[in-house]
Design an enzyme around this catalytic site. Structure first.
Site, PDB file in Angstrom:
ATOM      1  N   HIS A 157      32.526  41.331  43.248  1.00  0.00           N
ATOM      2  CA  HIS A 157      33.278  41.438  42.144  1.00  0.00           C
ATOM      3  C   HIS A 157      32.835  42.327  41.707  1.00  0.00           C
ATOM      4  O   HIS A 157      32.996  42.688  40.159  1.00  0.00           O
ATOM      5  CB  HIS A 157      32.441  40.053  41.922  1.00  0.00           C
ATOM      6  CG  HIS A 157      32.799  39.168  40.918  1.00  0.00           C
ATOM      7  ND1 HIS A 157      33.556  38.542  39.560  1.00  0.00           N
ATOM      8  CD2 HIS A 157      32.096  39.695  39.075  1.00  0.00           C
ATOM      9  CE1 HIS A 157      33.384  38.118  38.602  1.00  0.00           C
ATOM     10  NE2 HIS A 157      32.352  38.965  38.241  1.00  0.00           N
ATOM     11  N   GLU A 158      30.938  42.933  41.703  1.00  0.00           N
ATOM     12  CA  GLU A 158      31.617  43.861  40.611  1.00  0.00           C
ATOM     13  C   GLU A 158      32.165  45.417  40.623  1.00  0.00           C
ATOM     14  O   GLU A 158      32.152  45.736  39.618  1.00  0.00           O
ATOM     15  CB  GLU A 158      29.491  44.479  40.803  1.00  0.00           C
ATOM     16  CG  GLU A 158      28.961  42.916  40.384  1.00  0.00           C
ATOM     17  CD  GLU A 158      28.849  42.720  39.390  1.00  0.00           C
ATOM     18  OE1 GLU A 158      28.780  43.040  38.236  1.00  0.00           O
ATOM     19  OE2 GLU A 158      29.064  40.725  38.771  1.00  0.00           O
ATOM     20  N   HIS A 199      35.310  44.716  38.232  1.00  0.00           N
ATOM     21  CA  HIS A 199      35.164  44.997  36.874  1.00  0.00           C
ATOM     22  C   HIS A 199      35.272  46.946  37.167  1.00  0.00           C
ATOM     23  O   HIS A 199      35.448  47.418  35.950  1.00  0.00           O
ATOM     24  CB  HIS A 199      33.928  44.978  37.021  1.00  0.00           C
ATOM     25  CG  HIS A 199      33.509  43.196  36.514  1.00  0.00           C
ATOM     26  ND1 HIS A 199      34.742  42.448  35.827  1.00  0.00           N
ATOM     27  CD2 HIS A 199      32.449  42.536  36.766  1.00  0.00           C
ATOM     28  CE1 HIS A 199      33.935  41.342  35.184  1.00  0.00           C
ATOM     29  NE2 HIS A 199      32.605  41.626  35.775  1.00  0.00           N
ATOM     30  N   ASP A 237      36.655  39.373  33.957  1.00  0.00           N
ATOM     31  CA  ASP A 237      35.663  38.504  34.032  1.00  0.00           C
ATOM     32  C   ASP A 237      36.991  36.893  34.077  1.00  0.00           C
ATOM     33  O   ASP A 237      37.181  36.929  33.048  1.00  0.00           O
ATOM     34  CB  ASP A 237      34.228  37.247  33.829  1.00  0.00           C
ATOM     35  CG  ASP A 237      33.232  38.229  34.191  1.00  0.00           C
ATOM     36  OD1 ASP A 237      33.307  38.571  35.955  1.00  0.00           O
ATOM     37  OD2 ASP A 237      32.266  38.893  34.248  1.00  0.00           O
TER      38      ASP A 237
HETATM   39 ZN    ZN Z   1      31.361  39.595  36.433  1.00  0.00          ZN
END
Ligand code: ZN
Length: 176
Positions: free
Chosen positions: A115-116, A119, A125
């Site tokens: 997830h990170e 980014h 998000d």
């Molecule tokens: Zn996030």
């Protein structure tokens, strides 16, 4: 070969249309390489590598590789007791934290890592609450063990790196 020729033609068309594309280098043929430094990720080094591999096995226009000695990384990964979070400075560049707050709450560590990285790869998000969405982050149940981006997320990253899209610096927190 046909695909490569097609993407070269497409890139040329985009250039003529005035969209921002990479100024130098061979056009869209090779994936962009991003070097990450996991040496300060403490007990999460393996999870960081796993997060990178998940993206590498799914996207074609960008690759995440461990930084070679003597080279400045695009991405640095740290660990602390706060929430996981990312500070991106531009597409493909920045740093992120593996935060023990989420780990101790039971969130799946490889999912957090992927997830990170998402980014850094340009995805915001999207708190849909769905486990099938990687970028739903902590809005998905703690029990969610899906570390993989969905087809839309994969396509978005490929699109961003196909054009080296210009993105503003941003911060993202896993909980929010
Ligand atoms: Zn996030």
């Amino acid at each position: 070969m046909v695909l490569k020729r097609l993407s070269a033609v497409l890139l040329a068309m985009l250039t003529m249309a005035g969209l921002q594309v990479a100024a130098a280098g061979p056009a869209a043929a090779a994936p962009r390489i991003l070097y990450y430094d996991a040496s300060q990720a403490q007990e999460f080094v393996a999870a960081v590598n796993q997060g990178a591999q998940i993206w590498n096995s799914r996207v074609t226009n960008v690759r995440l590789q461990p930084v070679p000695a003597g080279r400045t990384p695009n991405i640095r990964v740290y660990a602390d007791n706060g929430w996981p979070r990312t500070y991106s400075s531009s597409l493909g560049n920045g740093y992120w934290y593996m935060g023990r707050e989420a780990v101790n709450d039971g969130y799946y560590v490889p999912r957090i890592a992927a997830h990170e990285f998402g980014h850094i790869l340009g995805l915001p998000d999207r708190r849909t609450g769905l486990c099938a969405d990687l970028m739903s982050g902590s809005s998905a149940p703690v029990s969610c063990k899906n570390p993989n981006p969905n087809a839309t997320e994969i396509a978005s990253v490929n699109r961003l790196f196909a054009t080296s899209a210009a993105l503003p610096a941003r911060e993202f927190a896993f909980a929010g």
